[in-house]
Design an enzyme around this catalytic site. Structure first.
Site, PDB file in Angstrom:
ATOM      1  N   SER A  41      -7.083 -11.158   4.451  1.00  0.00           N
ATOM      2  CA  SER A  41      -7.324  -9.816   3.914  1.00  0.00           C
ATOM      3  C   SER A  41      -6.887  -9.626   2.469  1.00  0.00           C
ATOM      4  O   SER A  41      -7.432  -8.780   1.767  1.00  0.00           O
ATOM      5  CB  SER A  41      -6.637  -8.768   4.800  1.00  0.00           C
ATOM      6  OG  SER A  41      -5.245  -9.002   4.860  1.00  0.00           O
ATOM      7  N   GLU A  66      -2.972   7.501  -0.671  1.00  0.00           N
ATOM      8  CA  GLU A  66      -1.646   7.065  -0.256  1.00  0.00           C
ATOM      9  C   GLU A  66      -1.665   5.544  -0.292  1.00  0.00           C
ATOM     10  O   GLU A  66      -2.719   4.927  -0.163  1.00  0.00           O
ATOM     11  CB  GLU A  66      -1.340   7.550   1.164  1.00  0.00           C
ATOM     12  CG  GLU A  66      -1.890   6.684   2.314  1.00  0.00           C
ATOM     13  CD  GLU A  66      -3.414   6.636   2.379  1.00  0.00           C
ATOM     14  OE1 GLU A  66      -4.064   7.571   1.871  1.00  0.00           O
ATOM     15  OE2 GLU A  66      -3.969   5.667   2.935  1.00  0.00           O
ATOM     16  N   LYS A 100      -9.284  -3.946   0.521  1.00  0.00           N
ATOM     17  CA  LYS A 100      -9.212  -2.494   0.327  1.00  0.00           C
ATOM     18  C   LYS A 100     -10.347  -1.963  -0.547  1.00  0.00           C
ATOM     19  O   LYS A 100     -10.795  -0.833  -0.368  1.00  0.00           O
ATOM     20  CB  LYS A 100      -7.862  -2.112  -0.287  1.00  0.00           C
ATOM     21  CG  LYS A 100      -6.659  -2.426   0.600  1.00  0.00           C
ATOM     22  CD  LYS A 100      -6.509  -1.447   1.742  1.00  0.00           C
ATOM     23  CE  LYS A 100      -5.307  -1.777   2.620  1.00  0.00           C
ATOM     24  NZ  LYS A 100      -5.269  -0.933   3.832  1.00  0.00           N
TER      25      LYS A 100
HETATM   26  C1  LIG Z   1      -3.722  -7.517   2.073  1.00  0.00           C
HETATM   27  C2  LIG Z   1      -3.567  -6.455   3.085  1.00  0.00           C
HETATM   28  N1  LIG Z   1      -3.904  -6.719   4.355  1.00  0.00           N
HETATM   29  C3  LIG Z   1      -3.760  -5.785   5.323  1.00  0.00           C
HETATM   30  C4  LIG Z   1      -3.255  -4.544   5.054  1.00  0.00           C
HETATM   31  C5  LIG Z   1      -3.077  -3.581   6.187  1.00  0.00           C
HETATM   32  O1  LIG Z   1      -4.022  -2.541   6.209  1.00  0.00           O
HETATM   33  P1  LIG Z   1      -5.191  -2.522   7.265  1.00  0.00           P
HETATM   34  O2  LIG Z   1      -4.581  -2.731   8.604  1.00  0.00           O
HETATM   35  O3  LIG Z   1      -5.791  -1.170   7.117  1.00  0.00           O
HETATM   36  O4  LIG Z   1      -6.143  -3.579   6.942  1.00  0.00           O
HETATM   37  C6  LIG Z   1      -2.912  -4.222   3.737  1.00  0.00           C
HETATM   38  C7  LIG Z   1      -2.385  -2.866   3.428  1.00  0.00           C
HETATM   39  O5  LIG Z   1      -1.850  -2.552   2.437  1.00  0.00           O
HETATM   40  C8  LIG Z   1      -3.069  -5.193   2.732  1.00  0.00           C
HETATM   41  O6  LIG Z   1      -2.732  -4.946   1.468  1.00  0.00           O
END
Ligand SMILES: Cc1ncc(COP(=O)(O)O)c(C=O)c1O
Lengths: 405, 271
Positions: free
Chosen positions: A387, A120, A98
């Site tokens: 992620s 948000e 993020k």
């Molecule tokens: C670690 C992590 N991965 C994925 C996501 C999902 O978001 P996005 O699909 O925008 O990557 C989030 C959202 O809070 C997250 O914290």
């Protein structure tokens, strides 16, 4: 898979923010001028070498990029099949992808001269990443978060408060991410003169999907080069979880023109697609209009948005970024689902086998990658977007285990 | 002639200003809205703005959000709105009805199908909050062809260039949003209303009505003096909310309560 030789992915979206029939700018008139202003500033700064140098500097020295592309040798051996690599976004400052986006948007905010930012958040990772850059730049920060998510992600709520942000509980509608986004838009309409809205995923009205994608594409650019450097070739497949879709588009986008690279976006299957209790609009939704863009949505026969379910707050969202809707329709990316149980199992197994604790969102990608790798050959390569790290989810996991920490 | 044009024509002849109340269909129960609509007309409303409930009413303040939630909890939908207007037309063939809502319920029904049903039900105009001109081109054509007016918003943040673009596309009347904020907010800035309404009038022959932030007879009168009419939403909806919270079930009580508010406003506008 379809061949899309004729598609020039760099020309999408068009000038009005349309990805095929998706995207666009479906907001009330009051917000249009703010979006025009944002777009103008972004267009001006996007190709400004000084602005780019500032982002590169922050990403290197503050976020800690590049993030490693790690060969998960033991996990690969235990899984059997393709070689599994992890793109370690969990090692970024604040623990998830993020921050790649909030660094960029906060710099845009600074150029607008606005002294207040709002965001948000679902899992709280975007809220933390926003509170972090706001602290660093001395901006006032208000984060909207559904009451339900405040309970599920209490560690992140406290982190945001320590960082000096005000967390505003949202009690309307389903009390989750979608309602937090409604509330942020209401705040923005009211305080549009002094407030910059930092959206956390590649959704919302144009130009947000495009600019979030571009800020997150650093993931894919690095991964592509690292793959060439470390393995001498491009990967055979990419896997990423999809909430709004920002970590996924960030990994995928720089590879879209590489026809040999298959891509898998993993949505939250919740209790199972057949139960209707999930958060998988690309698998089980239809196109509609929400939060400023046209995209696949979970809705009823009257066009009312329905409540979603996922064990992971960050995937618990009834929509998805419009570029994913388009990539689904043209067949470039495959969108699949992983249920709560499968994600939990993957959370435990990656933690034990590699000593890497993934976020519950990320665990969906981990679980699918395992299934996929088993069907592939040992000389093939799969890159999983790791992620985020799972520390924020420890209380949820403990609760499932019946333990009070 | 379209009912909205007719209504503004006769208001002009009488030297009066339009009073346009807003209620959400199905708030708090499906059988309440029809008597409420008739009561609004009897107590002095010129045009009825019927809110179509949506799960994510992102332009509304807390009062109207809760009205949408109450209506959704009894399953009220766009289909019911159309059926209700048809019923209203059985005894009132002159008062214009404007459907105000969000794009997704219409998108789900299908734009063409919606237009057909709206005409058949006796709807006169549509205001889709999240369909600004740049996304509304096709729908606007369909509405125009069918003889339905497409009402657009102009906001304090709209540039002169945008005001022109909206004025060129709009039908019925221009809805000027008096403040930066959601419905029910309370910081009406009359100087800015005056400046913007004056400019909009230089761009179009259409009447200009002002909404958001109108709390009572005095504020209704203040904006009406600068324009062609006042839209009142949260005040009326708030009255309905108070009765709903007490568990009131009798539609006649709701009708009486909103009548009192509208009669007061009518008096203020006409005095
Ligand atoms: C670690 C992590 N991965 C994925 C996501 C999902 O978001 P996005 O699909 O925008 O990557 C989030 C959202 O809070 C997250 O914290």
């Amino acid at each position: 898979m379809n061949s899309n030789k004729s598609v020039d992915y760099s020309q999408v979206p068009d000038a009005r923010g349309h990805f095929g029939p998706y995207g666009g700018r479906f907001v009330s008139e009051t917000l249009i001028s703010a979006l025009d202003e944002l777009e103008a500033i972004y267009r001006k700064l996007k190709d400004d070498p000084e602005f780019q140098a500032q982002i590169d500097y922050d990403l290197a020295h503050y976020v800690g990029r590049p993030s490693p592309l790690y060969f998960a040798e033991r996990w690969t051996r235990e899984t059997g099949g393709a070689q599994l690599y992890l793109k370690r976004e969990d090692l970024n400052h604040t623990g998830a992808h993020k921050i790649n986006n909030t660094i960029g948007q906060a710099l845009l905010a600074k150029h607008t001269g606005k002294k207040r930012v709002i965001a948000e958040t679902g899992a709280g990772q975007h809220g933390v990443a926003t509170a972090t850059v706001a602290a660093r730049l001395g901006l006032e920060c208000h984060v909207f978060m559904g009451e339900e998510d405040i309970h599920r992600q209490s560690l992140n709520v406290y982190r945001m408060k320590l960082l000096g942000a005000t967390v505003i509980p949202v009690t309307s509608g389903s009390k989750t991410l979608k309602d937090a986004m409604n509330e942020a838009m209401r705040d923005w309409v009211t305080n549009v003169d002094n407030t910059f809205y930092i959206i956390g995923t590649c959704a919302g009205p144009h130009p947000y999907p495009e600019l979030v994608r571009n800020f997150q594409s650093v993931i894919g650019r690095e991964a592509r080069q690292q793959s060439l450097d470390q393995t001498g070739k491009l990967p055979d497949a990419l896997v990423a979880c999809v909430g709004g879709g920002s970590n996924a588009i960030g990994l995928f986008h720089p590879f879209l023109a590489d026809d040999s690279v298959a891509m898998y976006g993993v949505e939250a299957g919740g209790f199972g697609l057949e139960t209707g209790k999930h958060a998988a609009p690309l698998n089980d939704g239809i196109p509609g209009i929400l939060h400023g863009n046209r995209t696949y949505l979970m809705e009823d026969e009257n066009g009312q948005i329905i409540e979603t379910h996922s064990i992971s707050a960050g995937l618990d969202y009834p929509g998805v970024g419009p570029e994913h809707s388009w990539l689904k329709d043209i067949g470039r990316v495959n969108y699949v689902t992983i249920n709560d149980d499968e994600a939990m199992a993957a959370f435990r197994s990656l933690t034990k086998v590699e000593g890497i604790m993934p976020a519950l969102e990320t665990s969906h990608a981990v679980a699918y990658a395992e299934k996929l790798a088993r069907e592939m050959d040992p000389d093939q390569i799969v890159i999983v977007n790791l992620s985020g790290r799972g520390d924020k989810d420890i209380l949820t996991v403990a609760e499932i285990d019946g333990i009070t920490v | 002639m379209n009912r909205i044009k007719q209504r503004f024509e006769s208001l002009r002849q009488q030297g009066r200003k339009a009073l346009i109340p807003y209620v959400v269909l199905g708030d708090p129960a499906k059988d309440v809205t029809l008597p409420v609509m008739h009561a609004l007309v009897e107590s002095g409303a010129d045009i009825i703005e019927l809110g179509v409930p949506f799960s994510d009413p992102s332009a509304e303040g807390p009062v109207i959000q809760k009205a949408h939630e109450r209506a959704l909890s009894n399953g009220s939908s766009l289909r019911d709105a159309l059926a209700l207007v048809k019923q209203f037309r059985e005894t009132d063939s002159v008062t214009p009805v404007l459907l105000m809502g969000y794009a997704n319920p219409i998108e789900r029904m299908g734009y063409e199908s919606f237009v057909e049903k709206a005409i058949e039900s006796g709807v006169d105009a549509v205001l889709t909050v999240d369909l600004p001109p740049e996304e509304a081109e096709e729908f606007n054509e369909q509405l125009k062809e069918a003889g339905l007016e497409n009402i657009f918003l102009i906001a304090p943040t709209s540039t002169h260039e945008r005001q022109k673009m909206v004025a060129n596309m709009a039908g019925g009347f221009i809805y000027y949003v008096s403040l930066k904020g959601v419905t029910g907010a309370g910081h009406l800035d009359l100087d800015s209303v005056r400046a913007n309404v004056t400019h909009i009038r230089s761009l179009t022959e259409l009447p200009v009505c002002v909404g958001f932030g109108i709390k009572d007879g005095a504020s209704a009168r203040a904006v009406a003096e600068l324009s062609d009419g006042a839209v009142v939403g949260s005040v009326v909806v708030n009255q309905i909310a108070e009765l709903a919270e007490k568990g009131e079930a009798d539609p006649a009580i709701y009708a009486k309560a909103v009548s009192a508010i509208i009669a007061d406003m009518r008096k203020a506008l006409d005095s």
